[in-house]
Design a protein around this motif. Structure first.
Motif, mmCIF file in Angstrom:
data_model
loop_
_atom_site.group_PDB
_atom_site.id
_atom_site.type_symbol
_atom_site.label_atom_id
_atom_site.label_comp_id
_atom_site.label_asym_id
_atom_site.label_seq_id
_atom_site.Cartn_x
_atom_site.Cartn_y
_atom_site.Cartn_z
ATOM 1 N N MET A 1 4.668 -3.610 7.429
ATOM 2 C CA MET A 1 5.188 -2.425 8.066
ATOM 3 C C MET A 1 4.868 -2.420 9.557
ATOM 4 O O MET A 1 4.213 -1.520 10.043
ATOM 5 C CB MET A 1 4.569 -1.190 7.429
ATOM 6 C CG MET A 1 5.082 -0.857 6.070
ATOM 7 S SD MET A 1 4.416 0.712 5.541
ATOM 8 C CE MET A 1 3.398 0.168 4.198
ATOM 9 N N PRO A 2 5.275 -3.425 10.300
ATOM 10 C CA PRO A 2 4.894 -3.512 11.699
ATOM 11 C C PRO A 2 5.356 -2.346 12.551
ATOM 12 O O PRO A 2 4.681 -1.963 13.476
ATOM 13 C CB PRO A 2 5.545 -4.808 12.172
ATOM 14 C CG PRO A 2 6.038 -5.511 10.971
ATOM 15 C CD PRO A 2 6.039 -4.558 9.841
ATOM 16 N N ASN A 3 6.523 -1.751 12.275
ATOM 17 C CA ASN A 3 7.043 -0.681 13.117
ATOM 18 C C ASN A 3 6.864 0.701 12.502
ATOM 19 O O ASN A 3 7.383 1.672 13.011
ATOM 20 C CB ASN A 3 8.537 -0.923 13.395
ATOM 21 C CG ASN A 3 8.732 -2.180 14.209
ATOM 22 O OD1 ASN A 3 7.917 -2.500 15.062
ATOM 23 N ND2 ASN A 3 9.799 -2.909 13.930
ATOM 24 N N ALA A 4 6.155 0.778 11.383
ATOM 25 C CA ALA A 4 5.976 2.067 10.711
ATOM 26 C C ALA A 4 4.995 2.933 11.486
ATOM 27 O O ALA A 4 4.028 2.448 12.050
ATOM 28 C CB ALA A 4 5.475 1.861 9.290
ATOM 29 N N ARG B 1 -8.921 -4.618 4.916
ATOM 30 C CA ARG B 1 -9.140 -4.538 6.360
ATOM 31 C C ARG B 1 -8.017 -5.235 7.115
ATOM 32 O O ARG B 1 -7.331 -6.086 6.570
ATOM 33 C CB ARG B 1 -10.473 -5.154 6.731
ATOM 34 C CG ARG B 1 -10.567 -6.631 6.381
ATOM 35 C CD ARG B 1 -11.997 -7.125 6.308
ATOM 36 N NE ARG B 1 -12.100 -8.416 5.679
ATOM 37 C CZ ARG B 1 -12.100 -8.643 4.381
ATOM 38 N NH1 ARG B 1 -11.992 -7.635 3.552
ATOM 39 N NH2 ARG B 1 -12.186 -9.851 3.886
ATOM 40 N N SER B 2 -7.864 -4.876 8.380
ATOM 41 C CA SER B 2 -6.935 -5.580 9.260
ATOM 42 C C SER B 2 -7.687 -6.726 9.904
ATOM 43 O O SER B 2 -8.787 -6.528 10.436
ATOM 44 C CB SER B 2 -6.413 -4.651 10.351
ATOM 45 O OG SER B 2 -5.512 -3.737 9.795
ATOM 46 N N ILE B 3 -7.106 -7.928 9.831
ATOM 47 C CA ILE B 3 -7.763 -9.071 10.465
ATOM 48 C C ILE B 3 -7.161 -9.359 11.830
ATOM 49 O O ILE B 3 -7.764 -10.050 12.632
ATOM 50 C CB ILE B 3 -7.752 -10.320 9.559
ATOM 51 C CG1 ILE B 3 -6.340 -10.692 9.122
ATOM 52 C CG2 ILE B 3 -8.640 -10.091 8.354
ATOM 53 C CD1 ILE B 3 -6.264 -11.967 8.295
ATOM 54 N N SER B 4 -5.965 -8.835 12.075
ATOM 55 C CA SER B 4 -5.346 -8.845 13.401
ATOM 56 C C SER B 4 -4.167 -7.890 13.357
ATOM 57 O O SER B 4 -3.834 -7.363 12.296
ATOM 58 C CB SER B 4 -4.907 -10.265 13.801
ATOM 59 O OG SER B 4 -3.833 -10.690 13.005
ATOM 60 N N SER B 5 -3.535 -7.685 14.474
ATOM 61 C CA SER B 5 -2.434 -6.737 14.540
ATOM 62 C C SER B 5 -1.336 -7.121 13.552
ATOM 63 O O SER B 5 -0.761 -8.198 13.632
ATOM 64 C CB SER B 5 -1.874 -6.697 15.959
ATOM 65 O OG SER B 5 -0.807 -5.798 16.019
ATOM 66 N N GLY B 6 -1.094 -6.234 12.588
ATOM 67 C CA GLY B 6 -0.037 -6.458 11.618
ATOM 68 C C GLY B 6 -0.403 -7.353 10.448
ATOM 69 O O GLY B 6 0.427 -7.618 9.595
ATOM 70 N N ASN C 1 2.035 -4.936 1.401
ATOM 71 C CA ASN C 1 2.421 -5.923 2.411
ATOM 72 C C ASN C 1 1.223 -6.767 2.858
ATOM 73 O O ASN C 1 1.054 -7.060 4.034
ATOM 74 C CB ASN C 1 3.100 -5.243 3.600
ATOM 75 C CG ASN C 1 3.847 -6.229 4.461
ATOM 76 O OD1 ASN C 1 4.341 -7.240 3.975
ATOM 77 N ND2 ASN C 1 3.929 -5.948 5.752
ATOM 78 N N THR C 2 0.374 -7.123 1.895
ATOM 79 C CA THR C 2 -0.841 -7.892 2.177
ATOM 80 C C THR C 2 -0.791 -9.189 1.392
ATOM 81 O O THR C 2 -0.740 -9.175 0.163
ATOM 82 C CB THR C 2 -2.094 -7.073 1.792
ATOM 83 O OG1 THR C 2 -2.100 -5.884 2.564
ATOM 84 C CG2 THR C 2 -3.364 -7.845 2.043
ATOM 85 N N ARG C 3 -0.805 -10.304 2.124
ATOM 86 C CA ARG C 3 -0.727 -11.602 1.472
ATOM 87 C C ARG C 3 -2.017 -12.409 1.618
ATOM 88 O O ARG C 3 -2.146 -13.473 1.038
ATOM 89 C CB ARG C 3 0.478 -12.374 1.994
ATOM 90 C CG ARG C 3 1.772 -11.771 1.459
ATOM 91 C CD ARG C 3 3.014 -12.264 2.142
ATOM 92 N NE ARG C 3 4.207 -11.662 1.563
ATOM 93 C CZ ARG C 3 4.626 -10.428 1.790
ATOM 94 N NH1 ARG C 3 3.934 -9.632 2.568
ATOM 95 N NH2 ARG C 3 5.720 -9.962 1.238
#
Length: 133
Positions: A1-4, A74-79, A111-113
């Motif tokens: 969801m990069p633009n959400a 967690r987020s490991i980097s943007s997006g 949306n997590t791979r």
């Protein structure tokens, strides 16, 4: 969801938490979202805690999963998000099927791979508790 929009993500996750199928029927220990939280929103660590509870509930819907612990999202980097967890199963012979189900849920619902899962039975979980004390 990069633009959400971030609020849209929280609202979507909140809705998912309220309707996650099967979690309570499988003996889930996740605390349900209450009306106060739904009405007043979340901040910082509360959002992280909510997301973790939602992910746990989804994983508990997988047949053969008894419990989930040491769950980290967690987020490991943007997006790019990552998830790691220990999943306790009823039958280790089902480990591959359960791992694939976890990966499928994380990709489709969150949306997590980048997913790391330690599959264990209750005996292995008990040994883990001894090492932590």
């Amino acid at each position: 969801m990069p633009n959400a929009h971030p609020l849209a993500l929280v609202v979507g996750l909140l809705m998912l938490a309220l309707v996650a199928p099967g979690a309570q029927a499988q003996g889930a220990r996740a605390r349900p979202v209450d009306a106060y939280e739904a009405a007043h929103g979340f901040k910082g660590a509360e959002v992280a805690s909510l997301i973790t509870r939602i992910v746990e509930r989804q994983l508990l819907t997988i047949p053969g999963v008894r419990s989930v612990h040491d769950l980290h999202v967690r987020s490991i980097s943007s997006g790019i998000d990552a998830m790691s967890a220990h999943v306790v199963v009823t039958d280790m012979a089902e480990a591959a099927r359960i791992l694939k189900a976890v990966q499928r849920i994380m990709a489709a619902e969150f949306n997590t791979r980048h997913v790391t899962v330690q599959v264990e039975n209750e005996i292995l979980q008990e040994g883990e508790k001894v090492r932590k004390t």
